[in-house]
Design a protein around this motif. Structure first.
Motif, PDB file in Angstrom:
ATOM      1  N   ILE B 280       0.835  -1.208   0.000  1.00 33.87           N
ATOM      2  CA  ILE B 280       0.000   0.000   0.000  1.00 33.87           C
ATOM      3  C   ILE B 280       0.869   1.256   0.000  1.00 33.87           C
ATOM      4  CG2 ILE B 280      -1.687   1.314   1.368  1.00 33.87           C
ATOM      5  CD1 ILE B 280      -2.658  -1.345   2.501  1.00 33.87           C
ATOM      6  N   THR B 281       0.394   2.272  -0.722  1.00 33.84           N
ATOM      7  CA  THR B 281       1.007   3.597  -0.577  1.00 33.84           C
ATOM      8  C   THR B 281      -0.108   4.615  -0.398  1.00 33.84           C
ATOM      9  OG1 THR B 281       2.682   5.101  -1.439  1.00 33.84           O
ATOM     10  CG2 THR B 281       1.128   4.232  -3.050  1.00 33.84           C
ATOM     11  N   ARG B 309       1.937  -3.891   4.287  1.00 33.96           N
ATOM     12  CA  ARG B 309       3.229  -3.513   3.711  1.00 33.96           C
ATOM     13  C   ARG B 309       3.031  -2.098   3.166  1.00 33.96           C
ATOM     14  NH1 ARG B 309       4.969  -6.401  -0.890  1.00 33.96           N
ATOM     15  NH2 ARG B 309       2.856  -7.149  -1.239  1.00 33.96           N
ATOM     16  N   TYR B 310       3.494  -1.125   3.916  1.00 36.06           N
ATOM     17  CA  TYR B 310       3.248   0.262   3.536  1.00 36.06           C
ATOM     18  C   TYR B 310       4.549   0.961   3.144  1.00 36.06           C
ATOM     19  CZ  TYR B 310       2.182   5.188   3.646  1.00 36.06           C
ATOM     20  OH  TYR B 310       2.057   6.500   3.270  1.00 36.06           O
ATOM     21  N   GLU B 311       4.495   1.768   2.103  1.00 37.81           N
ATOM     22  CA  GLU B 311       5.651   2.591   1.739  1.00 37.81           C
ATOM     23  C   GLU B 311       5.153   3.923   1.202  1.00 37.81           C
ATOM     24  OE1 GLU B 311       8.876   0.414  -0.302  1.00 37.81           O
ATOM     25  OE2 GLU B 311       9.175   2.285  -1.418  1.00 37.81           O
ATOM     26  N   ASP B 312       5.800   5.004   1.669  1.00 42.85           N
ATOM     27  CA  ASP B 312       5.438   6.329   1.160  1.00 42.85           C
ATOM     28  C   ASP B 312       5.840   6.448  -0.301  1.00 42.85           C
ATOM     29  OD1 ASP B 312       4.219   7.837   3.180  1.00 42.85           O
ATOM     30  OD2 ASP B 312       6.127   8.178   4.207  1.00 42.85           O
ATOM     31  N   ILE B 348       3.824   6.559  -8.696  1.00 43.48           N
ATOM     32  CA  ILE B 348       3.038   5.402  -8.246  1.00 43.48           C
ATOM     33  C   ILE B 348       3.620   4.131  -8.863  1.00 43.48           C
ATOM     34  CG2 ILE B 348       0.756   4.285  -8.447  1.00 43.48           C
ATOM     35  CD1 ILE B 348      -0.458   7.131  -8.054  1.00 43.48           C
ATOM     36  N   GLU B 349       3.981   4.223 -10.122  1.00 47.36           N
ATOM     37  CA  GLU B 349       4.576   3.071 -10.803  1.00 47.36           C
ATOM     38  C   GLU B 349       5.900   2.699 -10.138  1.00 47.36           C
ATOM     39  OE1 GLU B 349       5.379   3.714 -14.951  1.00 47.36           O
ATOM     40  OE2 GLU B 349       5.314   1.570 -15.382  1.00 47.36           O
ATOM     41  N   TYR B 350       6.696   3.719  -9.829  1.00 45.37           N
ATOM     42  CA  TYR B 350       7.992   3.484  -9.195  1.00 45.37           C
ATOM     43  C   TYR B 350       7.810   2.796  -7.836  1.00 45.37           C
ATOM     44  CZ  TYR B 350      12.313   4.483  -6.672  1.00 45.37           C
ATOM     45  OH  TYR B 350      13.453   4.369  -5.921  1.00 45.37           O
ATOM     46  N   SER B 351       6.757   3.167  -7.116  1.00 52.99           N
ATOM     47  CA  SER B 351       6.551   2.639  -5.763  1.00 52.99           C
ATOM     48  C   SER B 351       6.197   1.143  -5.755  1.00 52.99           C
ATOM     49  CB  SER B 351       5.425   3.413  -5.054  1.00 52.99           C
ATOM     50  OG  SER B 351       4.174   3.017  -5.581  1.00 52.99           O
ATOM     51  N   GLU B 352       5.766   0.639  -6.893  1.00 51.51           N
ATOM     52  CA  GLU B 352       5.335  -0.760  -7.029  1.00 51.51           C
ATOM     53  C   GLU B 352       4.210  -1.112  -6.069  1.00 51.51           C
ATOM     54  OE1 GLU B 352       8.963  -2.979  -6.693  1.00 51.51           O
ATOM     55  OE2 GLU B 352       9.457  -2.664  -8.796  1.00 51.51           O
ATOM     56  N   GLY B 375      -2.187   1.984 -17.891  1.00 51.02           N
ATOM     57  CA  GLY B 375      -2.349   0.532 -17.896  1.00 51.02           C
ATOM     58  C   GLY B 375      -1.698  -0.142 -16.705  1.00 51.02           C
ATOM     59  N   LEU B 376      -1.688   0.535 -15.563  1.00 50.26           N
ATOM     60  CA  LEU B 376      -1.063  -0.052 -14.372  1.00 50.26           C
ATOM     61  C   LEU B 376      -2.060  -0.958 -13.654  1.00 50.26           C
ATOM     62  CD1 LEU B 376       0.805   2.978 -12.734  1.00 50.26           C
ATOM     63  CD2 LEU B 376       1.670   1.359 -14.415  1.00 50.26           C
ATOM     64  N   ASP B 377      -1.531  -2.011 -13.076  1.00 54.51           N
ATOM     65  CA  ASP B 377      -2.376  -2.923 -12.316  1.00 54.51           C
ATOM     66  C   ASP B 377      -2.389  -2.467 -10.851  1.00 54.51           C
ATOM     67  OD1 ASP B 377      -3.914  -5.030 -11.569  1.00 54.51           O
ATOM     68  OD2 ASP B 377      -2.271  -6.504 -11.552  1.00 54.51           O
ATOM     69  N   VAL B 378      -3.022  -1.340 -10.622  1.00 49.57           N
ATOM     70  CA  VAL B 378      -3.040  -0.748  -9.276  1.00 49.57           C
ATOM     71  C   VAL B 378      -4.478  -0.414  -8.912  1.00 49.57           C
ATOM     72  CG1 VAL B 378      -2.209   1.170  -7.856  1.00 49.57           C
ATOM     73  CG2 VAL B 378      -0.787   0.315  -9.695  1.00 49.57           C
TER      74      VAL B 378
END
Lengths: 467, 393
Positions: B280-281, B309-312, B348-352, B375-378
Motif C-alpha cells: 500500500i502507498t 506492507r506500507y511505503e510512502d 506510483i509506478e515506481y513505488s510498485e 495501464g497499471l495494475d493498481v
C-alpha cells in the motif's frame, strides 16, 4: 523587429512564440529587476519569447536568426542577478525550460544523462532514489537549472571537493549558433562553454558525473577577523571538506535578528563533510577542532549549526522585509583578500551582507547582498548598482574578479578566465557565430547603444568610479 | 461575522515581497506549461503590473488576459506557498485574483456553468436535491433513521460521494465504520448543501457564504459538535474557509475520516480484524497536507492494519505531488490535468504499490484515470474503503 522577420519566426513557431506585452515584461528581467534608467545602456525588453520543444526547434531558430540577423538570448532558470539571460538590445529570448529529455542514470559509469532544463533539486531527488548524488550544486538549488549553471560558470556547494561544474561534465550536446549539433567530451572544449552565457550556443543534453549518496554532517566555527577566517579556510582544506560556507558579520546579524540568536558579530563558518560511519565522524571532529584552533577560531555551539545549515538555501528570505535589494558575486583568492573582506564589511554603513563558499584550494566565491531599507528612485538605484559593481571590480587589486560576466561585467572575461582562454573563446565564437547573433552584448563588451564610439565596459567602469 | 476584507491581504504589497528566488518553480502546472507567465513569481510580476496605479489603462487589458489565464491554470495545491522563502501568502493572493476575475466578468463558460449549477441545485453536478442520499440505496443501506436526527457527530457526505457513481463506495464505507464503532451520528440528508469549496476556489464568495450559513444552521439545529468528512475539499472548506466567513459562529470540531478512525482505534472502539497483504502507498491530498497540515493520521491508521506492507511515495507529506485535478483545473483544462497527473502516476509506478490509498475524491478520480491510461495494475481506493476492508465491513 521587422514585420518580415517576425512573420518568419511566427510561421515556424506558432504558439511556441509569445509577443504579448505582459510576457515580454516578465522576460525582461532575471533575479535583479533593472531600474528604468538602465534603458539608456540596455534595451532589455525582448521582441518575443520562444519556448523550443526540441533540438530541431533550436536549430531552426538559429537558422532563421542568422538569416535575419536577429539576436537570440538563451534563458533557463533566470536565477542570477548578472543579467546574462536578459537582452542587451532586444531580440528573441529562447526559454530553454521547454526542452524535456529522458533521464538516464548509469550506475556503473556513475553518470546521469539529462536535459539541461532540469532543476538541481529535482535531479538530486531522482538520483537519491537510486543511491546517488550530485557532486556539487549551486546555492539556488531549488530553482537553477543544470544548463543555466554551466552557462553562468558555476561553482558552488561541493566545489572544494569535486570541482566546478566543468569537472563534472562527462559529455554534452550543443546546438551551435550556426545550427550545427555537436557533442563535446574533452574538458578543453567543455570549458569553452563555462561562463559563456549562451553566446556559443544552446546546451541540449548533458552527461554529468555523479557520486554515491554519502550522508553529510555539519560542523561550525567562528572567526573574529577576516585574517583568521582566511587562515581557517586554508587549514580546513586538510580535513577534506565537502563544503565550507561562511557568513560575514552583517549576515550573522541578520541571522541573529531572524532567529533570536546572540552570536558575536564576526565570521561564522559551517563546514560539511561526507561521513559514512561513526568512527569517521570522531576522527573528523578531532581534526576539525585542531584546524580551527590553529587558525585562531572557536568552535560554534552545536545548537546553532543545524539551524543555520538548514537555512543554506533560504538566505534570500532574510531580505524579505526590505522593499528592494541588490545582488552581486565575486571570486576572491584566500591568500590576499583578508583586507578586501574587511573593507567590504565597512561599506554601506556596515549593511552589505555576504556569504562565502570555498570553491578551490586557492579561491572562494562571495555572494553580496545589499538590502535597501527605504524605497528609492531609479536614479539612486542605478547609482547603487554601479557602486556595488565598483567594489566587485576593485577586487582586481587583490587578485579577485567578478563571478561571471553577464550584462554588467561584459568585457571582463579575460580577467575571470585568463587571456589564453579568452583567445580560444574568441576564435571559437568567430567560427560558430560570425554574425554574433547568440546573446550579443554578453562576455565581450558591446558598443554603447547611443554612443557607438564607446564600449559599454568603459562606460560602466567610469560611471562606477563616479558613483 | 468577519468580512472578507478582514482576512484578505494587500495583494500588491504581498506581491512586492517576492525576492525572485524562483523556488516556486515547484508549481506543477508551471512545470508542464514552462512559460514564466505561469511561474508563481511571474504571476506575482503580473499582479504588480495589474495593480500598480502607474500602469497605463490600455495595457491592463493585455495584463489581465495573461494574469487570469495563468491564475486559472493553478491547481491551488499550495506547493508554491509551502516552499516560498519569503512567506508570501500566495494562496490568498491567488484566491483574490480569482475573485477579481469574477468581479470583472472574466470567468470562462465552464466555470460559469459550474457556478450556476451549484447556485441553483446546491451540488456540483446540477442534480436534484432529492437524490442526495440515493448513494445509500445503491449500497443497500437505509439512512432514514440517521437523517436529520439529533446527534453530536455529523457525517458530511459531500457532493462527490453523494452523487458520483465513481465514489459510491466512499460514503458506504464511512457509514460502515461509524456503525461498527457504534458512533451516534447523523447526516444532513437532502438538507446537506455543497460545502462551497468549488465556488470558493473559483472566486465566487457570495454564493459560498450562503452555503456556509445554511450548513452551519443545519448542524446547530441538530446539536452537532463534531463534523466528520471523507472529502479533502469539504475538510478544507470547514477548516479554513468557514472560520473566515462565519467567524466565531463556526465553533464545530472538524475531522477528516482518517483522524476520526485514528481516534476510534486509539479508544479501541474500532478494531482491525482482516489482514491486507497488498503493498500500500498513500497519496497525500494537497488540501489535507499542505492546506490543513494533516500528515500522520492516514499513515497511522494504515500502518496498524495487520500484515500491512506500507511505503510512502517518493514525494510525500508536504512535498507530495499534486494530482492535477485541484483548483478546478480539471474543468478549465483537462489536458493539463492529465499532464500534471502523469508525474504522479510515474511515482506510483515506481513505488510498485498494489493499492494507492487516498483521502480526496478529486485525487481519487484523477489518479484512477491516470492509472487506467498508463495501464497499471493498481487499485485506487479511498482511505475509508481501506479501513472498511480491514474491519471486515
Amino acid at each position: 523587429m521587422k514585420k518580415k522577420t517576425r512573420t518568419k519566426f511566427v510561421r515556424y513557431l506558432g504558439k511556441q512564440m509569445k509577443e504579448d506585452y505582459t510576457a515580454l515584461q516578465i522576460y525582461s528581467r532575471d533575479m535583479a529587476d533593472l531600474p528604468n534608467l538602465t534603458k539608456l545602456l540596455f534595451n532589455n525588453t525582448p521582441d518575443g519569447i520562444i519556448l523550443p520543444r526540441n533540438v530541431e526547434d533550436i536549430q531552426r531558430v538559429y537558422n532563421l536568426a542568422n538569416e535575419t540577423k536577429t539576436p537570440v538570448i538563451p534563458r533557463s532558470g533566470g536565477t542570477t542577478g548578472f543579467g546574462g539571460s536578459i537582452p542587451y538590445n532586444k531580440g528573441l529570448v529562447i526559454d530553454c525550460k521547454g526542452l524535456d529529455g529522458e533521464l538516464l542514470i548509469e550506475p556503473i559509469d556513475q553518470t546521469v544523462t539529462t536535459s539541461p532544463s532540469i532543476i538541481f533539486s529535482d535531479l538530486q531527488k531522482k538520483l537519491k532514489l537510486q543511491g546517488f548524488s550530485l557532486c556539487s550544486y549551486p546555492s539556488s538549488f531549488y530553482s537553477a537549472t543544470v544548463g543555466g549553471w554551466i552557462s553562468h560558470g558555476g561553482h558552488g556547494i561541493g566545489s572544494i571537493k569535486y570541482g566546478n561544474v566543468v569537472d563534472q561534465i562527462a559529455e554534452m550536446q550543443v546546438v551551435l549558433p550556426n545550427g550545427e549539433i555537436k557533442s563535446f567530451s574533452e574538458k578543453e572544449d567543455i570549458s569553452l562553454f563555462f561562463g559563456s552565457n549562451g553566446t556559443l550556443g544552446i546546451i541540449t543534453e548533458i552527461k554529468l558525473k555523479i557520486k554515491f549518496d554519502i550522508p553529510l554532517k555539519q560542523f561550525g566555527c567562528i572567526f573574529d577577523s577576516p585574517v583568521e577566517l582566511m587562515k581557517g579556510l586554508k587549514e580546513l582544506q586538510d580535513v577534506d571538506p565537502f563544503s565550507v560556507w561562511f557568513l560575514n558579520p552583517a549576515q550573522v546579524s541578520a541571522f541573529n535578528d531572524s532567529f533570536g540568536y546572540n552570536l558575536p558579530r564576526s565570521y561564522v563558518a559551517i563546514v560539511s563533510k561526507e561521513i559514512s560511519y561513526e568512527e569517521e565522524e570522531l576522527t573528523f571532529s578531532n581534526n576539525f577542532n585542531n584546524s580551527i584552533r590553529k587558525a585562531g577560531g572557536q568552535i560554534l555551539d552545536k545548537r546553532y549549526i543545524m539551524d543555520i545549515w538548514d537555512f543554506r538555501f533560504k538566505t534570500f528570505a532574510l531580505l524579505k522585509e526590505f522593499p528592494d535589494f541588490l545582488v552581486s558575486e565575486v571570486i576572491l583568492p584566500i591568500e590576499t583578500s583578508a583586507k578586501y573582506l574587511r573593507k567590504l564589511a565597512g561599506l554601506f554603513e556596515g549593511s552589505l551582507r555576504a556569504e562565502g563558499e570555498l570553491i578551490s584550494n586557492t579561491h572562494y566565491s562571495l555572494l553580496l547582498y545589499l538590502p535597501i531599507e527605504e524605497p528609492i528612485n531609479d536614479f539612486k538605484k542605478s547609482l547603487l548598482i554601479l557602486k556595488i559593481n565598483k567594489h566587485v571590480l576593485k577586487s582586481k587589486k587583490v587578485g579577485g574578479f567578478p563571478y561571471s560576466t553577464g550584462l554588467w561585467f561584459a568585457g571582463y572575461y579575460p580577467q575571470i578566465y585568463g587571456k589564453e582562454m579568452y583567445k580560444r573563446y574568441k576564435d571559437f565564437k568567430k567560427k560558430v557565430d560570425p554574425k554574433n547573433i547568440s546573446n550579443p552584448g554578453k562576455v565581450c563588451s558591446p558598443k554603447m547603444r547611443f554612443f557607438p564610439l564607446f564600449k559599454l565596459k568603459s562606460i560602466i567602469r567610469i560611471a562606477s568610479e563616479f558613483s | 461575522m468577519s468580512s472578507p476584507n478582514e482576512w484578505q491581504v494587500d495583494i500588491l504589497e504581498a506581491a512586492q515581497q517576492c525576492v525572485y528566488c524562483g523556488y516556486c518553480a515547484v508549481c506543477p502546472t508551471f512545470r508542464e506549461l514552462k512559460w514564466e507567465t505561469y511561474h508563481p513569481r511571474g504571476i506575482l510580476d503580473q499582479i504588480k503590473m495589474y495593480y500598480l496605479e502607474t500602469t497605463k489603462e490600455e495595457l491592463k487589458s493585455d495584463i489581465s488576459k495573461s494574469l487570469f489565464d495563468s491564475i486559472f491554470a493553478c491547481t491551488m495545491c499550495k506547493a508554491c506557498e509551502n516552499i516560498c522563502i519569503a512567506d508570501i501568502p500566495l494562496l490568498k493572493i491567488w484566491e483574490q485574483v480569482r475573485q477579481e476575475s469574477f468581479k470583472k466578468g472574466r470567468w470562462n463558460p465552464a466555470l460559469l456553468s459550474l457556478y450556476n449549477k451549484v447556485k441553483d441545485t446546491q451540488n456540483i453536478f446540477g442534480l436534484p436535491k432529492e437524490e442526495r442520499v440515493s448513494w445509500a440505496g445503491l449500497a443497500n443501506m437505509v439512512m432514514t433513521k440517521r437523517t436529520q436526527r439529533k446527534a453530536k457527530v455529523a457525517y458530511f457526505v459531500g457532493c462527490q460521494a453523494s452523487y458520483s457513481g465513481k465514489m459510491e463506495g466512499v460514503a458506504a464505507s464511512v457509514i460502515k465504520i461509524l456503525r461498527k464503532a457504534r458512533v451516534d451520528f447523523t447526516i444532513l440528508g437532502n438538507e446537506e448543501w455543497c460545502c462551497g469549496s468549488p465556488v470558493f476556489l473559483a472566486g465566487g464568495y457570495s454564493v459560498g457564504k450562503t452555503f456556509a450559513k445554511h450548513n452551519l444552521d443545519q448542524f446547530k439545529k441538530l446539536g452537532v459538535k463534531r463534523v466528520v468528512t471523507a472529502c479533502a475539499g469539504c475538510y478544507r472548506a470547514f477548516k479554513i474557509v468557514y472560520p473566515r466567513i462565519l467567524g466565531d459562529k463556526w465553533d464545530l470540531e472538524v475531522l477528516h475520516i482518517s483522524e476520526f478512525v485514528a481516534e476510534l482505534l486509539e479508544q479501541k472502539k474500532l478494531k482491525y480484524t482482516k489482514t491486507i497483504k497488498e503493498k500500500i502507498t498513500f497519496k497525500d491530498p494537497c488540501e489535507l497536507v499542505r492546506h490543513c497540515g494533516l500528515i500522520e493520521p492516514p499513515r497511522e491508521i494504515i500502518e496498524k492494519i495487520p500484515g500491512v506492507r506500507y511505503e510512502d511515495l517518493p514525494s510525500n507529506r508536504e512535498e507530495a505531488l499534486c494530482c492535477g485535478g485541484g483548483g478546478l483545473l480539471k474543468l478549465n483544462d483537462a489536458d493539463l490535468t492529465r499532464q500534471v497527473n502523469s508525474r504522479l502516476i510515474e511515482e506510483i509506478e515506481y513505488s510498485e504499490a498494489e493499492i494507492v490509498v487516498n483521502g480526496c475524491p478529486t485525487c481519487l478520480d484523477t489518479i484512477q484515470q491516470g492509472v487506467k491510461k498508463k495501464g497499471l495494475d493498481v487499485e485506487v481506493i479511498d482511505i475509508a474503503e481501506l479501513v472498511r476492508r480491514a474491519i471486515g465491513g
